[in-house]
Scaffold this motif. Structure first.
Motif, PDB file in Angstrom:
ATOM      1  N   ASN A 214       0.828  -1.213   0.000  1.00 20.65           N
ATOM      2  CA  ASN A 214       0.000   0.000   0.000  1.00 20.65           C
ATOM      3  C   ASN A 214       0.862   1.263   0.000  1.00 20.65           C
ATOM      4  O   ASN A 214       0.452   2.298   0.471  1.00 20.65           O
ATOM      5  N   HIS A 215       2.041   1.163  -0.554  1.00 19.83           N
ATOM      6  CA  HIS A 215       2.985   2.271  -0.639  1.00 19.83           C
ATOM      7  C   HIS A 215       2.489   3.303  -1.655  1.00 19.83           C
ATOM      8  O   HIS A 215       1.868   2.938  -2.647  1.00 19.83           O
ATOM      9  N   PRO A 216       2.739   4.586  -1.434  1.00 20.51           N
ATOM     10  CA  PRO A 216       2.277   5.606  -2.387  1.00 20.51           C
ATOM     11  C   PRO A 216       2.864   5.445  -3.801  1.00 20.51           C
ATOM     12  O   PRO A 216       2.212   5.797  -4.775  1.00 20.51           O
ATOM     13  N   LYS A 217       4.095   4.903  -3.916  1.00 21.62           N
ATOM     14  CA  LYS A 217       4.739   4.785  -5.227  1.00 21.62           C
ATOM     15  C   LYS A 217       4.490   3.451  -5.927  1.00 21.62           C
ATOM     16  O   LYS A 217       4.496   3.393  -7.150  1.00 21.62           O
ATOM     17  N   PHE A 218       4.333   2.378  -5.157  1.00 18.43           N
ATOM     18  CA  PHE A 218       4.161   1.067  -5.783  1.00 18.43           C
ATOM     19  C   PHE A 218       3.074   0.275  -5.069  1.00 18.43           C
ATOM     20  O   PHE A 218       2.832   0.466  -3.891  1.00 18.43           O
ATOM     21  N   GLY A 219       2.436  -0.613  -5.826  1.00 15.94           N
ATOM     22  CA  GLY A 219       1.311  -1.368  -5.282  1.00 15.94           C
ATOM     23  C   GLY A 219       1.546  -2.857  -5.191  1.00 15.94           C
ATOM     24  O   GLY A 219       0.669  -3.597  -4.729  1.00 15.94           O
ATOM     25  N   TYR A 220       2.726  -3.308  -5.619  1.00 16.37           N
ATOM     26  CA  TYR A 220       3.042  -4.729  -5.535  1.00 16.37           C
ATOM     27  C   TYR A 220       4.552  -4.867  -5.507  1.00 16.37           C
ATOM     28  O   TYR A 220       5.268  -4.067  -6.115  1.00 16.37           O
ATOM     29  N   LEU A 221       5.036  -5.872  -4.783  1.00 16.84           N
ATOM     30  CA  LEU A 221       6.459  -6.106  -4.614  1.00 16.84           C
ATOM     31  C   LEU A 221       6.771  -7.574  -4.818  1.00 16.84           C
ATOM     32  O   LEU A 221       6.101  -8.443  -4.253  1.00 16.84           O
ATOM     33  N   GLU A 222       7.790  -7.840  -5.618  1.00 19.62           N
ATOM     34  CA  GLU A 222       8.342  -9.189  -5.760  1.00 19.62           C
ATOM     35  C   GLU A 222       9.798  -9.133  -5.317  1.00 19.62           C
ATOM     36  O   GLU A 222      10.521  -8.202  -5.680  1.00 19.62           O
TER      37      GLU A 222
ATOM     38  N   HIS B 275       6.398  -2.860  -8.551  1.00 19.90           N
ATOM     39  CA  HIS B 275       5.381  -2.588  -9.561  1.00 19.90           C
ATOM     40  C   HIS B 275       4.774  -1.225  -9.227  1.00 19.90           C
ATOM     41  O   HIS B 275       3.959  -1.102  -8.311  1.00 19.90           O
ATOM     42  N   PHE B 276       5.248  -0.218  -9.976  1.00 16.94           N
ATOM     43  CA  PHE B 276       4.919   1.175  -9.692  1.00 16.94           C
ATOM     44  C   PHE B 276       3.519   1.537 -10.160  1.00 16.94           C
ATOM     45  O   PHE B 276       2.984   0.969 -11.093  1.00 16.94           O
ATOM     46  N   ARG B 277       2.967   2.493  -9.485  1.00 10.81           N
ATOM     47  CA  ARG B 277       1.642   3.005  -9.821  1.00 10.81           C
ATOM     48  C   ARG B 277       1.726   3.887 -11.064  1.00 10.81           C
ATOM     49  O   ARG B 277       2.784   4.463 -11.354  1.00 10.81           O
ATOM     50  N   ASP B 278       0.605   4.014 -11.764  1.00 11.38           N
ATOM     51  CA  ASP B 278       0.531   4.907 -12.916  1.00 11.38           C
ATOM     52  C   ASP B 278       0.971   6.302 -12.483  1.00 11.38           C
ATOM     53  O   ASP B 278       0.586   6.792 -11.415  1.00 11.38           O
ATOM     54  N   GLY B 279       1.788   6.910 -13.306  1.00  7.22           N
ATOM     55  CA  GLY B 279       2.258   8.261 -13.030  1.00  7.22           C
ATOM     56  C   GLY B 279       3.553   8.326 -12.249  1.00  7.22           C
ATOM     57  O   GLY B 279       4.151   9.389 -12.143  1.00  7.22           O
ATOM     58  N   VAL B 280       4.017   7.199 -11.687  1.00  9.78           N
ATOM     59  CA  VAL B 280       5.290   7.181 -10.960  1.00  9.78           C
ATOM     60  C   VAL B 280       6.393   6.872 -11.965  1.00  9.78           C
ATOM     61  O   VAL B 280       6.356   5.846 -12.649  1.00  9.78           O
ATOM     62  N   GLU B 281       7.341   7.777 -12.065  1.00  4.09           N
ATOM     63  CA  GLU B 281       8.431   7.624 -13.024  1.00  4.09           C
ATOM     64  C   GLU B 281       9.700   7.177 -12.298  1.00  4.09           C
ATOM     65  O   GLU B 281      10.367   7.994 -11.661  1.00  4.09           O
TER      66      GLU B 281
ATOM     67  N   GLN C  33      -1.011 -10.398 -14.549  1.00  3.54           N
ATOM     68  CA  GLN C  33      -1.768 -11.045 -13.496  1.00  3.54           C
ATOM     69  C   GLN C  33      -1.699 -10.311 -12.157  1.00  3.54           C
ATOM     70  O   GLN C  33      -2.371 -10.678 -11.204  1.00  3.54           O
ATOM     71  N   ILE C  34      -0.863  -9.289 -12.073  1.00  2.00           N
ATOM     72  CA  ILE C  34      -0.651  -8.586 -10.809  1.00  2.00           C
ATOM     73  C   ILE C  34      -1.729  -7.528 -10.589  1.00  2.00           C
ATOM     74  O   ILE C  34      -2.026  -6.730 -11.483  1.00  2.00           O
ATOM     75  N   GLN C  35      -2.306  -7.553  -9.389  1.00  2.00           N
ATOM     76  CA  GLN C  35      -3.277  -6.530  -8.980  1.00  2.00           C
ATOM     77  C   GLN C  35      -2.602  -5.612  -7.971  1.00  2.00           C
ATOM     78  O   GLN C  35      -2.225  -6.057  -6.886  1.00  2.00           O
ATOM     79  N   LEU C  36      -2.435  -4.353  -8.325  1.00  2.00           N
ATOM     80  CA  LEU C  36      -1.844  -3.403  -7.390  1.00  2.00           C
ATOM     81  C   LEU C  36      -2.802  -3.158  -6.232  1.00  2.00           C
ATOM     82  O   LEU C  36      -4.006  -3.018  -6.421  1.00  2.00           O
ATOM     83  N   VAL C  37      -2.236  -3.111  -5.037  1.00  2.00           N
ATOM     84  CA  VAL C  37      -3.003  -2.819  -3.833  1.00  2.00           C
ATOM     85  C   VAL C  37      -3.179  -1.299  -3.769  1.00  2.00           C
ATOM     86  O   VAL C  37      -2.247  -0.549  -4.065  1.00  2.00           O
ATOM     87  N   PRO C  38      -4.370  -0.815  -3.390  1.00  2.43           N
ATOM     88  CA  PRO C  38      -4.561   0.647  -3.287  1.00  2.43           C
ATOM     89  C   PRO C  38      -3.588   1.271  -2.277  1.00  2.43           C
ATOM     90  O   PRO C  38      -3.233   0.663  -1.267  1.00  2.43           O
ATOM     91  N   ALA C  39      -3.161   2.481  -2.564  1.00  4.92           N
ATOM     92  CA  ALA C  39      -2.286   3.224  -1.653  1.00  4.92           C
ATOM     93  C   ALA C  39      -3.101   3.730  -0.467  1.00  4.92           C
ATOM     94  O   ALA C  39      -4.290   4.003  -0.585  1.00  4.92           O
ATOM     95  N   GLU C  40      -2.420   3.850   0.667  1.00  6.76           N
ATOM     96  CA  GLU C  40      -3.092   4.420   1.854  1.00  6.76           C
ATOM     97  C   GLU C  40      -2.987   5.916   1.832  1.00  6.76           C
ATOM     98  O   GLU C  40      -2.097   6.498   1.319  1.00  6.76           O
TER      99      GLU C  40
END
Length: 179
Positions: free
Chosen positions: A46-54, A69-75, A172-179
């Motif tokens: 639930n990190h502001p920059k990424f929603g999934y970690l491997e 796995h970064f969120r849309d808009g994170v460069e 197949q990865i679903q990003l978790v929403p950021a808090e």
């Protein structure tokens, strides 16, 4: 000036499918896979920059290989983020001690070494031992040399050592929403 902090420790409990992050937060893990060379973990974040970690923990190399796995808009320009770490295993619990140095890899480009200044400051301040620092430097040099000699591709380097890391299908990865 570096931001001096104690060694970050993390636990990976494969029996309970839990990960305790460096801040002490308990995270449910989607996948743990134990191999003869390491441990794979995949979980939401639930990190502001990424929603999934491997992550792959590779004890013999002193490395933790990550894909964020970064969120849309994170460069962020990185294919792999490698932490230099001491990794121990006690039954079903894997423990990492992050030894400050990080490697950022974009395949085909020279690997970037980060936070050597933090390693030096932590050693000087007594947060880690000289032996810890020496292991961190050895692991860093080994990884940088191996990656460089293999076309600036950490996965090619690891395969050359008999370590074939597998990663999730990004579709197949679903990003978790950021808090």
């Amino acid at each position: 000036m570096t931001d001096l902090h104690p060694v970050k420790q993390e636990t990976f409990n494969t029996a309970d499918r839990l990960n305790t992050d460096p801040k002490g937060f308990l995270r449910e893990v989607d996948t743990y896979t134990v191999t003869d060379f390491g441990l794979y973990m995949a979980r939401g974040a639930n990190h502001p920059k990424f929603g999934y970690l491997e992550s792959w923990l590779l004890p013999t190399l002193g490395l933790r290989a990550n894909i964020f796995h970064f969120r849309d808009g994170v460069e962020e320009r990185q294919d792999y983020y490698l932490d230099i770490a001491e990794i121990t295993v006690d039954n079903d619990v894997w423990i990492t001690r992050d030894l400050y140095v990080d490697l950022i890899s974009v395949i085909g480009e020279p690997v970037t070494v980060m936070d050597i200044d933090e390693l030096a400051a932590a050693t000087s301040a007594g947060l880690i031992t000289a032996d810890d620092a020496e292991r961190a430097i050895d692991a860093t040099l080994n990884a940088v040399e191996g990656i460089t000699r293999n076309g600036d591709d950490p996965m090619q380097w690891l395969r050359s050592r008999g370590i074939d890391l597998t990663w999730a299908d990004t579709n197949q990865i679903q990003l978790v929403p950021a808090e």
